[in-house]
Design a protein around this motif. Structure first.
Motif, PDB file in Angstrom:
ATOM      1  N   ILE A 183     -40.479  12.546 -33.714  1.00 41.01           N
ATOM      2  CA  ILE A 183     -39.642  11.498 -33.122  1.00 41.01           C
ATOM      3  C   ILE A 183     -40.214  10.124 -33.447  1.00 41.01           C
ATOM      4  CG2 ILE A 183     -38.883  10.470 -30.935  1.00 41.01           C
ATOM      5  CD1 ILE A 183     -38.647  13.263 -29.804  1.00 41.01           C
ATOM      6  N   LEU A 184     -41.528   9.983 -33.280  1.00 42.14           N
ATOM      7  CA  LEU A 184     -42.168   8.699 -33.569  1.00 42.14           C
ATOM      8  C   LEU A 184     -42.021   8.337 -35.044  1.00 42.14           C
ATOM      9  CD1 LEU A 184     -45.447   9.116 -31.457  1.00 42.14           C
ATOM     10  CD2 LEU A 184     -43.384   7.822 -30.866  1.00 42.14           C
ATOM     11  N   LEU A 185     -42.176   9.331 -35.926  1.00 43.25           N
ATOM     12  CA  LEU A 185     -42.008   9.078 -37.358  1.00 43.25           C
ATOM     13  C   LEU A 185     -40.560   8.683 -37.675  1.00 43.25           C
ATOM     14  CD1 LEU A 185     -44.122  11.931 -39.014  1.00 43.25           C
ATOM     15  CD2 LEU A 185     -44.610   9.479 -39.008  1.00 43.25           C
ATOM     16  N   GLY A 186     -39.627   9.340 -36.988  1.00 41.33           N
ATOM     17  CA  GLY A 186     -38.226   9.006 -37.206  1.00 41.33           C
ATOM     18  C   GLY A 186     -37.923   7.570 -36.829  1.00 41.33           C
ATOM     19  N   ILE A 187     -38.508   7.114 -35.714  1.00 48.30           N
ATOM     20  CA  ILE A 187     -38.313   5.731 -35.289  1.00 48.30           C
ATOM     21  C   ILE A 187     -38.894   4.763 -36.318  1.00 48.30           C
ATOM     22  CG2 ILE A 187     -38.935   4.026 -33.527  1.00 48.30           C
ATOM     23  CD1 ILE A 187     -38.882   6.314 -31.479  1.00 48.30           C
ATOM     24  N   VAL A 188     -40.091   5.106 -36.836  1.00 49.12           N
ATOM     25  CA  VAL A 188     -40.740   4.254 -37.836  1.00 49.12           C
ATOM     26  C   VAL A 188     -39.902   4.187 -39.109  1.00 49.12           C
ATOM     27  CG1 VAL A 188     -42.759   4.012 -39.330  1.00 49.12           C
ATOM     28  CG2 VAL A 188     -43.058   4.625 -36.926  1.00 49.12           C
ATOM     29  N   LEU A 189     -39.398   5.340 -39.559  1.00 50.37           N
ATOM     30  CA  LEU A 189     -38.590   5.376 -40.783  1.00 50.37           C
ATOM     31  C   LEU A 189     -37.317   4.550 -40.635  1.00 50.37           C
ATOM     32  CD1 LEU A 189     -38.980   9.151 -41.745  1.00 50.37           C
ATOM     33  CD2 LEU A 189     -39.975   7.188 -42.927  1.00 50.37           C
ATOM     34  N   LEU A 190     -36.679   4.669 -39.482  1.00 52.46           N
ATOM     35  CA  LEU A 190     -35.463   3.894 -39.248  1.00 52.46           C
ATOM     36  C   LEU A 190     -35.767   2.400 -39.163  1.00 52.46           C
ATOM     37  CD1 LEU A 190     -33.598   6.140 -36.638  1.00 52.46           C
ATOM     38  CD2 LEU A 190     -32.985   5.765 -39.038  1.00 52.46           C
TER      39      LEU A 190
END
Length: 229
Positions: A183-190
Protein backbone atom coordinates in the motif's frame (compact mmCIF):
# COMPACT_ATOMS: atom_id res chain seq x y z
CA UNK A 1 12.21 -32.45 5.40
CA UNK A 2 14.17 -31.58 2.23
CA UNK A 3 11.84 -33.81 0.23
CA UNK A 4 8.84 -32.18 1.90
CA UNK A 5 10.12 -28.70 1.15
CA UNK A 6 10.85 -29.52 -2.50
CA UNK A 7 7.58 -31.39 -2.98
CA UNK A 8 5.49 -28.68 -1.32
CA UNK A 9 7.28 -26.00 -3.34
CA UNK A 10 6.58 -27.76 -6.65
CA UNK A 11 2.94 -28.46 -5.76
CA UNK A 12 2.40 -24.91 -4.46
CA UNK A 13 3.97 -23.14 -7.44
CA UNK A 14 2.39 -25.41 -10.05
CA UNK A 15 -1.04 -25.03 -8.46
CA UNK A 16 -0.65 -21.25 -8.22
CA UNK A 17 0.20 -20.99 -11.92
CA UNK A 18 -2.86 -23.12 -12.69
CA UNK A 19 -4.94 -20.85 -10.44
CA UNK A 20 -3.88 -17.87 -12.58
CA UNK A 21 -5.78 -19.42 -15.49
CA UNK A 22 -9.04 -18.82 -13.64
CA UNK A 23 -8.35 -15.84 -11.35
CA UNK A 24 -6.59 -12.52 -12.03
CA UNK A 25 -3.12 -12.19 -10.52
CA UNK A 26 -3.90 -9.53 -7.88
CA UNK A 27 -6.88 -11.48 -6.60
CA UNK A 28 -4.94 -14.76 -6.56
CA UNK A 29 -2.13 -13.17 -4.56
CA UNK A 30 -4.67 -11.97 -1.99
CA UNK A 31 -6.32 -15.39 -1.72
CA UNK A 32 -2.93 -16.97 -0.93
CA UNK A 33 -3.30 -15.16 2.41
CA UNK A 34 -5.39 -18.20 3.40
CA UNK A 35 -2.06 -20.00 3.76
CA UNK A 36 -1.94 -18.84 7.38
CA UNK A 37 -5.00 -20.95 8.24
CA UNK A 38 -3.41 -23.96 6.53
CA UNK A 39 -0.19 -23.38 8.50
CA UNK A 40 -2.04 -23.40 11.81
CA UNK A 41 -3.89 -26.61 10.91
CA UNK A 42 -0.63 -28.34 9.95
CA UNK A 43 1.07 -27.04 13.12
CA UNK A 44 -1.78 -28.43 15.25
CA UNK A 45 -1.47 -31.83 13.53
CA UNK A 46 2.24 -31.76 14.41
CA UNK A 47 1.43 -31.21 18.09
CA UNK A 48 1.67 -27.42 18.42
CA UNK A 49 -0.77 -25.78 20.84
CA UNK A 50 -2.46 -22.60 19.58
CA UNK A 51 -4.02 -20.27 22.18
CA UNK A 52 -7.27 -18.37 21.71
CA UNK A 53 -5.41 -15.06 21.30
CA UNK A 54 -3.16 -16.62 18.67
CA UNK A 55 -6.24 -17.89 16.84
CA UNK A 56 -7.65 -14.36 16.95
CA UNK A 57 -4.40 -13.03 15.49
CA UNK A 58 -4.44 -15.65 12.72
CA UNK A 59 -8.07 -14.89 11.82
CA UNK A 60 -7.44 -11.13 11.73
CA UNK A 61 -4.35 -11.66 9.59
CA UNK A 62 -6.27 -13.90 7.19
CA UNK A 63 -9.11 -11.39 6.80
CA UNK A 64 -6.60 -8.59 6.21
CA UNK A 65 -4.48 -10.55 3.73
CA UNK A 66 -7.47 -11.67 1.66
CA UNK A 67 -9.34 -8.38 1.90
CA UNK A 68 -6.36 -6.18 0.99
CA UNK A 69 -6.92 -6.41 -2.77
CA UNK A 70 -9.78 -8.85 -3.20
CA UNK A 71 -12.13 -7.61 -5.91
CA UNK A 72 -14.95 -10.08 -5.37
CA UNK A 73 -16.70 -12.32 -7.89
CA UNK A 74 -17.52 -15.99 -8.13
CA UNK A 75 -14.85 -18.65 -7.70
CA UNK A 76 -15.25 -21.69 -9.93
CA UNK A 77 -14.67 -25.25 -8.72
CA UNK A 78 -11.38 -25.36 -10.64
CA UNK A 79 -10.10 -22.17 -9.02
CA UNK A 80 -11.04 -23.40 -5.53
CA UNK A 81 -9.29 -26.73 -6.20
CA UNK A 82 -6.03 -25.11 -7.35
CA UNK A 83 -6.22 -22.54 -4.55
CA UNK A 84 -6.56 -25.36 -1.99
CA UNK A 85 -3.53 -27.19 -3.40
CA UNK A 86 -1.38 -24.06 -3.64
CA UNK A 87 -2.23 -22.90 -0.11
CA UNK A 88 -1.42 -26.25 1.50
CA UNK A 89 1.62 -26.75 -0.74
CA UNK A 90 3.11 -23.43 0.35
CA UNK A 91 2.14 -24.05 3.98
CA UNK A 92 3.79 -27.48 4.04
CA UNK A 93 6.90 -25.98 2.43
CA UNK A 94 7.12 -23.34 5.17
CA UNK A 95 6.75 -25.96 7.91
CA UNK A 96 9.54 -28.07 6.42
CA UNK A 97 11.78 -25.00 6.06
CA UNK A 98 11.28 -24.17 9.73
CA UNK A 99 12.12 -27.72 10.82
CA UNK A 100 15.25 -27.69 8.65
CA UNK A 101 16.30 -24.35 10.15
CA UNK A 102 16.05 -25.81 13.66
CA UNK A 103 18.19 -28.79 12.61
CA UNK A 104 21.06 -26.68 11.27
CA UNK A 105 24.18 -26.50 13.50
CA UNK A 106 25.23 -22.95 12.57
CA UNK A 107 25.94 -20.31 15.21
CA UNK A 108 23.49 -17.82 13.67
CA UNK A 109 20.18 -18.03 11.82
CA UNK A 110 21.76 -16.36 8.80
CA UNK A 111 24.29 -19.22 8.55
CA UNK A 112 21.50 -21.74 8.93
CA UNK A 113 19.37 -19.96 6.31
CA UNK A 114 22.27 -20.07 3.85
CA UNK A 115 22.67 -23.81 4.46
CA UNK A 116 18.98 -24.65 4.13
CA UNK A 117 18.57 -22.52 1.01
CA UNK A 118 21.66 -24.10 -0.55
CA UNK A 119 20.41 -27.64 0.07
CA UNK A 120 16.81 -27.10 -1.02
CA UNK A 121 17.47 -25.01 -4.12
CA UNK A 122 20.29 -27.27 -5.27
CA UNK A 123 17.78 -30.14 -5.33
CA UNK A 124 15.20 -27.94 -7.08
CA UNK A 125 17.84 -26.85 -9.60
CA UNK A 126 18.71 -30.44 -10.44
CA UNK A 127 15.02 -31.26 -10.94
CA UNK A 128 14.63 -28.21 -13.20
CA UNK A 129 17.54 -29.11 -15.48
CA UNK A 130 15.17 -30.90 -17.82
CA UNK A 131 13.59 -27.56 -18.65
CA UNK A 132 16.80 -26.48 -20.38
CA UNK A 133 16.05 -28.87 -23.22
CA UNK A 134 12.58 -27.41 -23.72
CA UNK A 135 13.60 -23.77 -23.23
CA UNK A 136 17.05 -23.22 -24.79
CA UNK A 137 19.34 -20.51 -23.44
CA UNK A 138 18.88 -17.03 -24.87
CA UNK A 139 20.83 -13.99 -23.76
CA UNK A 140 17.75 -11.76 -23.56
CA UNK A 141 16.20 -14.19 -21.06
CA UNK A 142 19.18 -13.70 -18.77
CA UNK A 143 18.64 -9.94 -18.60
CA UNK A 144 15.07 -10.52 -17.45
CA UNK A 145 15.79 -13.36 -15.05
CA UNK A 146 18.85 -12.09 -13.13
CA UNK A 147 17.21 -9.05 -11.40
CA UNK A 148 14.18 -11.14 -10.45
CA UNK A 149 16.37 -13.99 -9.20
CA UNK A 150 18.47 -11.69 -7.02
CA UNK A 151 15.37 -10.20 -5.40
CA UNK A 152 13.67 -13.59 -5.01
CA UNK A 153 16.61 -15.45 -3.47
CA UNK A 154 17.37 -12.53 -1.16
CA UNK A 155 13.79 -12.58 0.09
CA UNK A 156 13.81 -16.37 0.57
CA UNK A 157 17.12 -16.16 2.47
CA UNK A 158 15.73 -13.69 5.00
CA UNK A 159 12.37 -15.48 5.12
CA UNK A 160 14.10 -18.68 6.21
CA UNK A 161 16.01 -16.79 8.90
CA UNK A 162 12.69 -15.26 10.01
CA UNK A 163 11.05 -18.71 10.32
CA UNK A 164 14.03 -19.95 12.30
CA UNK A 165 13.83 -17.05 14.76
CA UNK A 166 10.05 -16.59 15.12
CA UNK A 167 8.52 -19.91 14.10
CA UNK A 168 6.46 -20.64 11.03
CA UNK A 169 3.10 -19.15 12.16
CA UNK A 170 4.40 -15.88 13.64
CA UNK A 171 6.89 -15.56 10.78
CA UNK A 172 4.08 -15.93 8.24
CA UNK A 173 2.00 -13.29 10.02
CA UNK A 174 4.95 -10.90 9.79
CA UNK A 175 5.42 -11.91 6.14
CA UNK A 176 1.78 -11.09 5.42
CA UNK A 177 2.62 -7.54 6.49
CA UNK A 178 3.93 -7.05 2.96
CA UNK A 179 0.39 -5.97 2.18
CA UNK A 180 1.02 -2.86 4.26
CA UNK A 181 4.27 -2.26 2.39
CA UNK A 182 2.50 -2.70 -0.96
CA UNK A 183 0.00 0.00 0.00
CA UNK A 184 2.78 2.41 0.93
CA UNK A 185 4.63 1.61 -2.31
CA UNK A 186 1.44 2.15 -4.27
CA UNK A 187 1.01 5.59 -2.72
CA UNK A 188 4.63 6.46 -3.56
CA UNK A 189 4.26 5.27 -7.16
CA UNK A 190 1.09 7.28 -7.65
CA UNK A 191 2.73 10.34 -6.09
CA UNK A 192 5.50 10.19 -8.70
CA UNK A 193 3.01 9.67 -11.52
CA UNK A 194 3.77 5.99 -12.20
CA UNK A 195 0.15 4.98 -12.83
CA UNK A 196 1.22 2.11 -15.10
CA UNK A 197 2.96 0.41 -12.17
CA UNK A 198 0.06 1.06 -9.78
CA UNK A 199 -3.32 1.41 -11.52
CA UNK A 200 -5.79 3.97 -10.22
CA UNK A 201 -8.38 2.59 -7.79
CA UNK A 202 -11.45 4.15 -6.21
CA UNK A 203 -11.46 5.99 -2.88
CA UNK A 204 -13.57 3.15 -1.48
CA UNK A 205 -10.83 0.66 -2.36
CA UNK A 206 -8.17 2.79 -0.65
CA UNK A 207 -10.32 3.00 2.49
CA UNK A 208 -10.73 -0.77 2.52
CA UNK A 209 -7.00 -1.27 2.05
CA UNK A 210 -6.31 1.07 4.97
CA UNK A 211 -8.75 -0.84 7.20
CA UNK A 212 -7.15 -4.15 6.20
CA UNK A 213 -3.69 -2.72 6.92
CA UNK A 214 -4.83 -1.72 10.42
CA UNK A 215 -6.23 -5.23 10.96
CA UNK A 216 -2.89 -6.67 9.87
CA UNK A 217 -1.07 -4.44 12.32
CA UNK A 218 -3.42 -5.54 15.12
CA UNK A 219 -2.78 -9.20 14.25
CA UNK A 220 0.99 -8.68 14.52
CA UNK A 221 0.67 -6.91 17.87
CA UNK A 222 -1.66 -9.55 19.36
CA UNK A 223 0.55 -12.48 18.30
CA UNK A 224 3.72 -10.75 19.49
CA UNK A 225 2.12 -10.26 22.93
CA UNK A 226 1.33 -13.99 23.17
CA UNK A 227 4.92 -14.86 22.25
CA UNK A 228 6.27 -12.53 24.95
CA UNK A 229 4.15 -14.31 27.53
Amino acid sequence: YVGGQVGGYVVGHTSFFMLLRYVEATRAASLIGLKIIALVLIAILMGTTVSSLQWLSVILCTIAAVGMNLSGGHLSFQSIFWLFLSVFGYAFTDVCITELMLMMPGKSMLENAFGVMGICYTVLGILALGGLFKYPYKREYLREVVPYSLCYFSSIFFLMACFGLLGVVFGSIIQAGRGIISILLGIVLLHFGLEKSEPQVSARMWIRRLIMALLMLCAMIIYSLTVQK
